[in-house]
Design a protein around this motif. Sequence first.
Motif, short mmCIF file in Angstrom:
data_model
loop_
_atom_site.label_atom_id
_atom_site.label_comp_id
_atom_site.label_asym_id
_atom_site.label_seq_id
_atom_site.Cartn_x
_atom_site.Cartn_y
_atom_site.Cartn_z
N UNK A 132 25.33 -2.99 -23.40
CA UNK A 132 26.03 -1.71 -22.01
C UNK A 132 25.98 -2.66 -20.35
N UNK A 133 24.71 -3.72 -20.16
CA UNK A 133 24.85 -3.66 -18.56
C UNK A 133 25.95 -4.51 -18.39
N UNK A 134 26.21 -5.75 -19.44
CA UNK A 134 27.09 -6.50 -19.17
C UNK A 134 28.76 -5.58 -19.19
N UNK A 135 29.27 -4.73 -19.90
CA UNK A 135 30.11 -3.91 -19.97
C UNK A 135 30.05 -3.49 -18.72
N UNK A 136 29.18 -3.22 -17.69
CA UNK A 136 29.19 -2.67 -16.04
C UNK A 136 29.29 -3.95 -15.49
N UNK A 137 29.32 -4.80 -15.92
CA UNK A 137 28.63 -5.53 -14.92
C UNK A 137 28.46 -6.70 -14.02
N UNK A 138 26.86 -6.46 -14.68
CA UNK A 138 25.55 -6.20 -14.41
C UNK A 138 25.12 -7.40 -14.52
N UNK A 139 25.35 -7.72 -15.29
CA UNK A 139 24.08 -9.32 -16.60
C UNK A 139 25.76 -10.19 -17.11
N UNK A 140 25.19 -11.47 -17.44
CA UNK A 140 26.30 -12.21 -18.46
C UNK A 140 25.48 -12.47 -19.72
N UNK A 141 25.17 -11.91 -20.42
CA UNK A 141 24.95 -12.19 -21.72
C UNK A 141 25.84 -13.65 -22.73
N UNK A 142 24.90 -14.67 -22.67
CA UNK A 142 25.30 -16.15 -23.68
C UNK A 142 24.65 -16.22 -24.89
N UNK A 143 24.91 -16.77 -25.33
CA UNK A 143 23.98 -17.53 -26.40
C UNK A 143 22.55 -17.86 -26.10
N UNK A 144 22.53 -18.79 -25.05
CA UNK A 144 21.10 -19.20 -24.66
C UNK A 144 20.48 -18.29 -23.52
N UNK A 145 21.49 -17.75 -22.87
CA UNK A 145 20.81 -17.24 -21.26
C UNK A 145 21.34 -15.68 -21.52
N UNK A 146 20.51 -15.21 -20.55
CA UNK A 146 20.79 -13.65 -20.08
C UNK A 146 20.73 -13.86 -18.31
N UNK A 147 21.83 -13.65 -17.56
CA UNK A 147 22.08 -14.21 -16.53
C UNK A 147 22.40 -12.54 -15.89
N UNK A 148 21.53 -12.36 -14.68
CA UNK A 148 22.09 -11.01 -13.27
C UNK A 148 23.57 -11.69 -12.51
N UNK A 149 24.39 -10.55 -12.08
CA UNK A 149 24.99 -11.13 -11.75
C UNK A 149 24.95 -10.35 -10.54
N UNK A 150 25.97 -10.88 -9.27
CA UNK A 150 25.67 -10.37 -7.86
C UNK A 150 25.71 -9.01 -7.69
N UNK A 151 26.26 -8.46 -8.23
CA UNK A 151 26.11 -7.33 -8.65
C UNK A 151 25.21 -5.90 -9.80
N UNK A 152 24.74 -6.82 -10.32
CA UNK A 152 23.12 -6.83 -10.61
C UNK A 152 22.04 -6.94 -9.87
N UNK A 153 22.15 -7.24 -9.06
CA UNK A 153 20.87 -7.63 -8.46
C UNK A 153 20.44 -6.58 -7.79
N UNK A 154 21.05 -5.46 -7.47
CA UNK A 154 21.22 -3.87 -7.19
C UNK A 154 20.43 -3.47 -7.93
N UNK A 155 20.84 -3.62 -9.20
CA UNK A 155 20.02 -2.98 -10.23
C UNK A 155 18.87 -3.89 -11.04
N UNK A 156 17.85 -4.71 -10.30
CA UNK A 156 17.08 -5.32 -11.29
C UNK A 156 16.00 -4.82 -11.72
N UNK A 157 15.52 -3.52 -11.38
CA UNK A 157 14.80 -2.17 -11.73
C UNK A 157 15.14 -1.81 -13.27
N UNK A 158 16.63 -1.55 -12.98
CA UNK A 158 16.70 -1.14 -14.58
C UNK A 158 17.00 -1.74 -15.56
N UNK A 159 17.57 -3.34 -14.66
CA UNK A 159 17.89 -4.34 -16.06
C UNK A 159 16.16 -4.49 -16.43
#
Length: 456
Positions: free
Chosen positions: A407-434
Motif C-alpha cells: 500500500x505504501x508502494x502505491x503511495x510512492x513511499x517505498x519501492x518493493x523489488x524481488x531482492x530489496x525494499x527501498x525508501x523513496x525520497x518522499x518516503x524519508x518523511x514517513x520512516x516511522x510509518x514504514x
Amino acid sequence: MELTASLLEKYNKPGPRYTSYPTAPYFSENFGEAAWLEELQQTQSSGRDLSLYVHIPFCDSLCYYCGCNMVATRNYAKATEYLEFLFKEIDRMAALATSNRTVRQIHWGGGTPTYLHPDDIRRLYAHLRASFNIASDAEIGCEVDPRELSREHVQALADSGFNRLSLGVQDLDLSVQQAVNRVQTASLIREVYGWMRDAGIPSINMDLMVGLPHQTVAGFSDTLEQIIEMAPDRLAVFNYAHVPWMKKHQKLIQETDLPDLPTRIALQQLLLDKLRHAGYVYIGMDHFAKPDDELVKAQHNKTLYRNFQGYTTHKDCDIYAFGVSAISQTDEVYVQNAKNLAEYQQRIAAGGLATERGLRISREDRLRRDAIVRIMCDLELNKAAFSQQWQIAFDNYFSEALAELADMQADGLVELHPDAIRVTETGRLFLRNIAMCFDAYLKQPSEAAPRYSRTL
C-alpha cells in the motif's frame, strides 16, 4: 518531493520513534538491578566498546513543548547535590567494567546539561575521564540551551574535550517563543554560535521544531533563512509531539493555536525545499547534515545506527547511562534508571544502582530491530543478505509487513523489488510509518498498546 494533504492525513497517526525496539513502554519492573548486574558481568568480554550517556535534568525554566525528563528550578543546590549521587553511580558502574573497554562516544543530555556551572562541567567530565578509558578520538557531545549561557560555559566544554554541541533553537519567531515560554533572540543565538566556533568546536548541530503554536510559513521561512546563514554542520528539525496525557505541562499549549493540516504540509515542504537548496542532505527521521558529515558518510557506507541518542556512527557499543531516567543498553538488554529524581537519589544512597525497569529481548525482537534499523538508517533492506544473516525466508517471515508495504508502494513511499525494499525520497518523511510495518508489538490488542505521539 511533493507532499499532499491525503498523504499527511493517511499516515499522520500515533507511532514510535524507534530509538529502541521494543520501545520503552514495554520495559518491565520484573527486570531489575540484580538482572542488570548479571548482564554487566556477562558482557565484559563481549568485545563491544562503550558509549556513555549522562542525564542532567535541571532547567532554569519550563518550555511548554518539552517531552524530556526535567526539573525546572533556579535552586542550584539541587544540581550540586545531584552531582554527588551521579559521581557515586559512575563509580559503581566503572568498577564493573574491565579496563580494556574503550569509550568511543559520550553524550550529555537533559534537561539542560549547561545548567551546570562551568567548574562543575569540568568536574563532571574529569570524573568520567578518571573512571573510564576514553579514546583520544571519542565523539563527545552536549546539548546546549543558549539562555543563561556564558562564554565560560562554552570554554569549559571545549577545555574538557567536547567536539559536538547541539544548540536548542526551535524557532526564532517571537510569537512562537512566547507561546512555548522560550524567548531567545536571533542575536543571542548568533552570539552563542560564535562562541562555539571561536572555541574551536568542530561540529555544531541546531535543533528546530515544526508544529509549534502560532507557527506560520512566513515566520518559519525567516527562521530557516537565518539558520542557513549561520551554516551549522547538522540540523535536527523535530515534529512537535503533543502528548499532554504524558506531559501535563503541555496542557499550557492551546491546541487551537497549533498549525492546521494545510499549514503543517506547507511547513514540511518549506523545510525540505530550503534545506535541500542550501546543500543539506536529508538523512531521515528529522535529521539533516552537510554532505561531508560523518552521518551522511555512514549512511552511504551502511554503517549508520540508531539508538537512544538518535542516529550514531557507533553501532557496536554498549551504552552505560547515568542519572535520573537514563537508559542503558547492551546487545540484548535495555534498562532504565528511576524516572523520579527523589527515587533515583534514594536508590543510589542505598548503595546500589538506580535500575527501575528493563527488558531482555528475544531473538525475534533482535531480528525485527535489525530490520527497523536498516530501514531507518540505510533507507533500504537487502532481503537476501537479511535472510542469510537471520536464517529466514524473508517474504514468508514478513508477509504481513510486505502486504502493508504494498500500500505504501502505491503511495510512492517505498519501492518493493524481488531482492530489496527501498525508501523513496518522499518516503524519508514517513520512516516511522514504514518501520511500523515490521513492529510485532503494534499488532497486539489495542487495549494493551501504549500511546505514542503522531508520526508527522
